[in-house]
Design a protein around this motif. Structure first.
Motif, PDB file in Angstrom:
ATOM      1  N   ALA A   1       0.863  -1.186   0.000  1.00  0.00           N
ATOM      2  CA  ALA A   1       0.000   0.000   0.000  1.00  0.00           C
ATOM      3  C   ALA A   1       0.901   1.240   0.000  1.00  0.00           C
ATOM      4  CB  ALA A   1      -0.907  -0.005   1.232  1.00  0.00           C
ATOM      5  N   VAL A   2       0.842   1.996  -1.068  1.00  0.00           N
ATOM      6  CA  VAL A   2       1.728   3.152  -1.218  1.00  0.00           C
ATOM      7  C   VAL A   2       1.092   4.368  -0.556  1.00  0.00           C
ATOM      8  CG1 VAL A   2       2.905   4.679  -2.854  1.00  0.00           C
ATOM      9  CG2 VAL A   2       2.751   2.225  -3.327  1.00  0.00           C
ATOM     10  N   SER A   3       1.674   4.736   0.591  1.00  0.00           N
ATOM     11  CA  SER A   3       1.049   5.732   1.467  1.00  0.00           C
ATOM     12  C   SER A   3       1.691   7.108   1.376  1.00  0.00           C
ATOM     13  CB  SER A   3       1.106   5.216   2.909  1.00  0.00           C
ATOM     14  OG  SER A   3       2.409   4.735   3.231  1.00  0.00           O
ATOM     15  N   LYS A   4       2.557   7.302   0.400  1.00  0.00           N
ATOM     16  CA  LYS A   4       3.253   8.600   0.268  1.00  0.00           C
ATOM     17  C   LYS A   4       2.260   9.750   0.242  1.00  0.00           C
ATOM     18  CE  LYS A   4       3.509   8.176  -4.768  1.00  0.00           C
ATOM     19  NZ  LYS A   4       4.271   7.630  -5.883  1.00  0.00           N
ATOM     20  N   THR A   5       2.623  10.804   0.900  1.00  0.00           N
ATOM     21  CA  THR A   5       1.837  12.046   1.070  1.00  0.00           C
ATOM     22  C   THR A   5       0.590  11.884   1.953  1.00  0.00           C
ATOM     23  OG1 THR A   5       0.252  12.001  -0.790  1.00  0.00           O
ATOM     24  CG2 THR A   5       2.502  12.747  -1.308  1.00  0.00           C
TER      25      THR A   5
ATOM     26  N   ALA B   1      -6.767  10.107  -4.511  1.00  0.00           N
ATOM     27  CA  ALA B   1      -5.800  10.827  -5.334  1.00  0.00           C
ATOM     28  C   ALA B   1      -4.879  11.663  -4.445  1.00  0.00           C
ATOM     29  CB  ALA B   1      -6.521  11.717  -6.326  1.00  0.00           C
ATOM     30  N   ARG B   2      -3.648  11.832  -4.927  1.00  0.00           N
ATOM     31  CA  ARG B   2      -2.700  12.708  -4.230  1.00  0.00           C
ATOM     32  C   ARG B   2      -2.745  14.091  -4.862  1.00  0.00           C
ATOM     33  NH1 ARG B   2      -0.146   7.838  -4.941  1.00  0.00           N
ATOM     34  NH2 ARG B   2       0.555   8.551  -6.953  1.00  0.00           N
ATOM     35  N   ASN B   3      -2.402  15.114  -4.077  1.00  0.00           N
ATOM     36  CA  ASN B   3      -2.367  16.473  -4.634  1.00  0.00           C
ATOM     37  C   ASN B   3      -1.178  16.663  -5.542  1.00  0.00           C
ATOM     38  OD1 ASN B   3      -4.643  17.181  -3.181  1.00  0.00           O
ATOM     39  ND2 ASN B   3      -3.413  17.691  -1.374  1.00  0.00           N
TER      40      ASN B   3
ATOM     41  N   GLY C   1       9.984  -2.546 -11.706  1.00  0.00           N
ATOM     42  CA  GLY C   1       9.939  -1.631 -12.847  1.00  0.00           C
ATOM     43  C   GLY C   1       8.633  -0.876 -12.920  1.00  0.00           C
ATOM     44  N   MET C   2       8.670   0.228 -13.624  1.00  0.00           N
ATOM     45  CA  MET C   2       7.477   1.051 -13.849  1.00  0.00           C
ATOM     46  C   MET C   2       7.254   1.204 -15.339  1.00  0.00           C
ATOM     47  SD  MET C   2       8.132   4.074 -11.138  1.00  0.00           S
ATOM     48  CE  MET C   2       6.611   5.017 -11.175  1.00  0.00           C
ATOM     49  N   ALA C   3       6.023   0.962 -15.743  1.00  0.00           N
ATOM     50  CA  ALA C   3       5.700   1.115 -17.164  1.00  0.00           C
ATOM     51  C   ALA C   3       5.518   2.590 -17.506  1.00  0.00           C
ATOM     52  CB  ALA C   3       4.432   0.334 -17.486  1.00  0.00           C
TER      53      ALA C   3
ATOM     54  N   GLY D   1       3.382  -2.973 -11.445  1.00  0.00           N
ATOM     55  CA  GLY D   1       1.953  -2.690 -11.388  1.00  0.00           C
ATOM     56  C   GLY D   1       1.619  -1.693 -10.295  1.00  0.00           C
ATOM     57  N   MET D   2       0.775  -0.706 -10.649  1.00  0.00           N
ATOM     58  CA  MET D   2       0.322   0.328  -9.733  1.00  0.00           C
ATOM     59  C   MET D   2      -1.204   0.432  -9.879  1.00  0.00           C
ATOM     60  SD  MET D   2       3.531   2.914 -10.495  1.00  0.00           S
ATOM     61  CE  MET D   2       2.518   4.302 -10.886  1.00  0.00           C
ATOM     62  N   SER D   3      -1.795   1.472  -9.322  1.00  0.00           N
ATOM     63  CA  SER D   3      -3.265   1.569  -9.352  1.00  0.00           C
ATOM     64  C   SER D   3      -3.852   1.376 -10.747  1.00  0.00           C
ATOM     65  CB  SER D   3      -3.722   2.931  -8.817  1.00  0.00           C
ATOM     66  OG  SER D   3      -3.461   3.023  -7.436  1.00  0.00           O
TER      67      SER D   3
ATOM     68  N   ARG E   1       2.331  -2.301  -6.286  1.00  0.00           N
ATOM     69  CA  ARG E   1       2.465  -1.113  -5.428  1.00  0.00           C
ATOM     70  C   ARG E   1       1.283  -0.209  -5.736  1.00  0.00           C
ATOM     71  NH1 ARG E   1       6.770  -1.627  -8.848  1.00  0.00           N
ATOM     72  NH2 ARG E   1       5.976   0.264  -9.802  1.00  0.00           N
ATOM     73  N   VAL E   2       0.323  -0.200  -4.835  1.00  0.00           N
ATOM     74  CA  VAL E   2      -0.940   0.493  -5.124  1.00  0.00           C
ATOM     75  C   VAL E   2      -1.163   1.628  -4.132  1.00  0.00           C
ATOM     76  CG1 VAL E   2      -3.439   0.227  -5.341  1.00  0.00           C
ATOM     77  CG2 VAL E   2      -1.929  -1.608  -6.122  1.00  0.00           C
ATOM     78  N   GLY E   3      -1.297   2.846  -4.657  1.00  0.00           N
ATOM     79  CA  GLY E   3      -1.495   4.014  -3.808  1.00  0.00           C
ATOM     80  C   GLY E   3      -2.872   4.619  -3.933  1.00  0.00           C
ATOM     81  N   SER E   4      -3.074   5.395  -4.981  1.00  0.00           N
ATOM     82  CA  SER E   4      -4.283   6.221  -5.096  1.00  0.00           C
ATOM     83  C   SER E   4      -5.576   5.419  -5.081  1.00  0.00           C
ATOM     84  CB  SER E   4      -4.205   7.101  -6.349  1.00  0.00           C
ATOM     85  OG  SER E   4      -3.739   6.371  -7.438  1.00  0.00           O
ATOM     86  N   LEU E   5      -5.549   4.218  -5.584  1.00  0.00           N
ATOM     87  CA  LEU E   5      -6.763   3.402  -5.560  1.00  0.00           C
ATOM     88  C   LEU E   5      -7.240   3.162  -4.123  1.00  0.00           C
ATOM     89  CD1 LEU E   5      -8.465   1.877  -7.730  1.00  0.00           C
ATOM     90  CD2 LEU E   5      -7.088  -0.137  -7.249  1.00  0.00           C
TER      91      LEU E   5
ATOM     92  N   PHE F   1      10.884   0.847   0.651  1.00  0.00           N
ATOM     93  CA  PHE F   1      11.305   2.102   0.055  1.00  0.00           C
ATOM     94  C   PHE F   1      11.201   1.952  -1.456  1.00  0.00           C
ATOM     95  CE2 PHE F   1      13.893   5.490  -1.533  1.00  0.00           C
ATOM     96  CZ  PHE F   1      13.431   6.540  -0.768  1.00  0.00           C
ATOM     97  N   ILE F   2      10.352   2.775  -2.088  1.00  0.00           N
ATOM     98  CA  ILE F   2      10.080   2.578  -3.516  1.00  0.00           C
ATOM     99  C   ILE F   2      10.573   3.741  -4.367  1.00  0.00           C
ATOM    100  CG2 ILE F   2       8.081   1.085  -3.068  1.00  0.00           C
ATOM    101  CD1 ILE F   2       6.296   3.507  -3.773  1.00  0.00           C
ATOM    102  N   GLY F   3      11.227   4.711  -3.748  1.00  0.00           N
ATOM    103  CA  GLY F   3      11.676   5.887  -4.502  1.00  0.00           C
ATOM    104  C   GLY F   3      13.130   5.767  -4.928  1.00  0.00           C
TER     105      GLY F   3
ATOM    106  N   GLU G   1       6.840   3.918   0.650  1.00  0.00           N
ATOM    107  CA  GLU G   1       7.070   5.366   0.680  1.00  0.00           C
ATOM    108  C   GLU G   1       8.228   5.673  -0.260  1.00  0.00           C
ATOM    109  OE1 GLU G   1       5.646   7.925   2.397  1.00  0.00           O
ATOM    110  OE2 GLU G   1       4.173   6.699   3.488  1.00  0.00           O
ATOM    111  N   ASN G   2       8.257   6.909  -0.769  1.00  0.00           N
ATOM    112  CA  ASN G   2       9.363   7.238  -1.665  1.00  0.00           C
ATOM    113  C   ASN G   2      10.220   8.427  -1.233  1.00  0.00           C
ATOM    114  OD1 ASN G   2       7.456   9.115  -2.248  1.00  0.00           O
ATOM    115  ND2 ASN G   2       7.664   9.001  -4.476  1.00  0.00           N
ATOM    116  N   TYR G   3       9.956   8.932  -0.025  1.00  0.00           N
ATOM    117  CA  TYR G   3      10.867   9.934   0.535  1.00  0.00           C
ATOM    118  C   TYR G   3      11.351   9.462   1.908  1.00  0.00           C
ATOM    119  CZ  TYR G   3       9.751  13.128  -3.191  1.00  0.00           C
ATOM    120  OH  TYR G   3       9.614  13.699  -4.439  1.00  0.00           O
TER     121      TYR G   3
END
Ligand code: PLP
Length: 223
Positions: free
Chosen positions: A24-28, A221-223, A154-156, A196-198, A213-217, A68-70, A47-49
């Motif tokens: 669960a990608v909880s950044k921000t 949404a993040r700002n 990897g990220m597409a 794979g992401m949201s 790695r799923v965040g916004s779903l 750590f994903i950043g 998290e990426n920071y």
């Protein structure tokens, strides 16, 4: 707004059945949102920071598994080394050596994924195929005993074209399968394919991903 509990329930059930790890990608997002999913049983968070991860780590239960994903700078590794569960974005031998050094100081062995550049965009970090091969050769010559190379990440491309995304995931999967046989790696440990992401996790799973790695779903949404 807030955490999408129903989506979480369905997604975690679906992924459990498919034996895919959900990070669960909880950044921000605030620690209270993380707690909501924690109470529902979620343990893997991304998290990426570094600073943000440290702040959250200090406020949350210690059995959370922090990914750590950043893009990790070498001079920040020491902060994560005592507790990080998996460093997903390793894209240089220099970084890997620093992780090894800091893991030794923390008397740990740190699990890592090597990040591969599969997107057509220039902006995404990661090793290309040749750099990956060279990195594995170096590891063959000089093993880093305090790291554990667990797979690839990897990220597409950020695109609406599913064919392109699919072909990039397929490329990463193929590279993953080829890398597994490399003598510098332990095939019993090199088992994680993080893609794979949201927006594209289903495509990714169909192409062989076993960690998404799923965040916004989940968090909105993040700002
Ligand atoms: C932010 C991020 C994600 C999650 O993205 P969503 O589209 O919100 O699911 C996944 N992986 C990495 C590396 C990220 O930086």
């Amino acid at each position: 707004m807030g955490v999408n509990i129903e989506v979480y329930r369905q997604l975690s059930e679906e992924l459990k059945q498919k034996q895919v790890t959900l990070v669960a990608v909880s950044k921000t997002k605030p620690v209270d949102d993380i707690r909501v999913l924690y109470e529902l049983g979620q343990r893997d968070f991304g998290e990426n920071y570094v600073q943000e991860l440290l702040d959250k780590h200090s406020q949350l239960p210690t059995d959370l598994r922090w990914h750590f994903i950043g893009h990790l700078q070498s001079n920040k590794v020491k902060f994560l080394a005592p507790f990080v569960h998996l460093i997903q974005g390793v894209d240089s031998l220099k970084l890997l050596k620093e992780i090894n050094r800091q893991a030794a100081r923390a008397s740990r062995r740190i699990s890592c994924l090597l990040q591969v550049h599969i997107a057509r965009e220039e902006t995404k970090f990661g090793l290309d195929e040749q750099e990956l091969t060279e990195l594995l050769h170096s590891l063959g010559r000089e093993p880093l005993e305090h790291t554990r190379i667990c797979g690839l990440m990897g990220m597409a491309s950020f695109t609406d074209n599913p064919d392109q995304v699919r072909s990039e995931f397929r490329q990463l999967r193929a590279l993953f399968e080829r890398s597994r046989t490399d003598p510098s790696l332990d095939p019993a440990v090199f088992t994680t394919l993080s893609m794979g992401m949201s927006g594209d996790y289903r495509l990714a799973i169909n192409e062989g991903s076993n960690l998404v790695r799923v965040g916004s779903l989940l968090f909105g949404a993040r700002n």
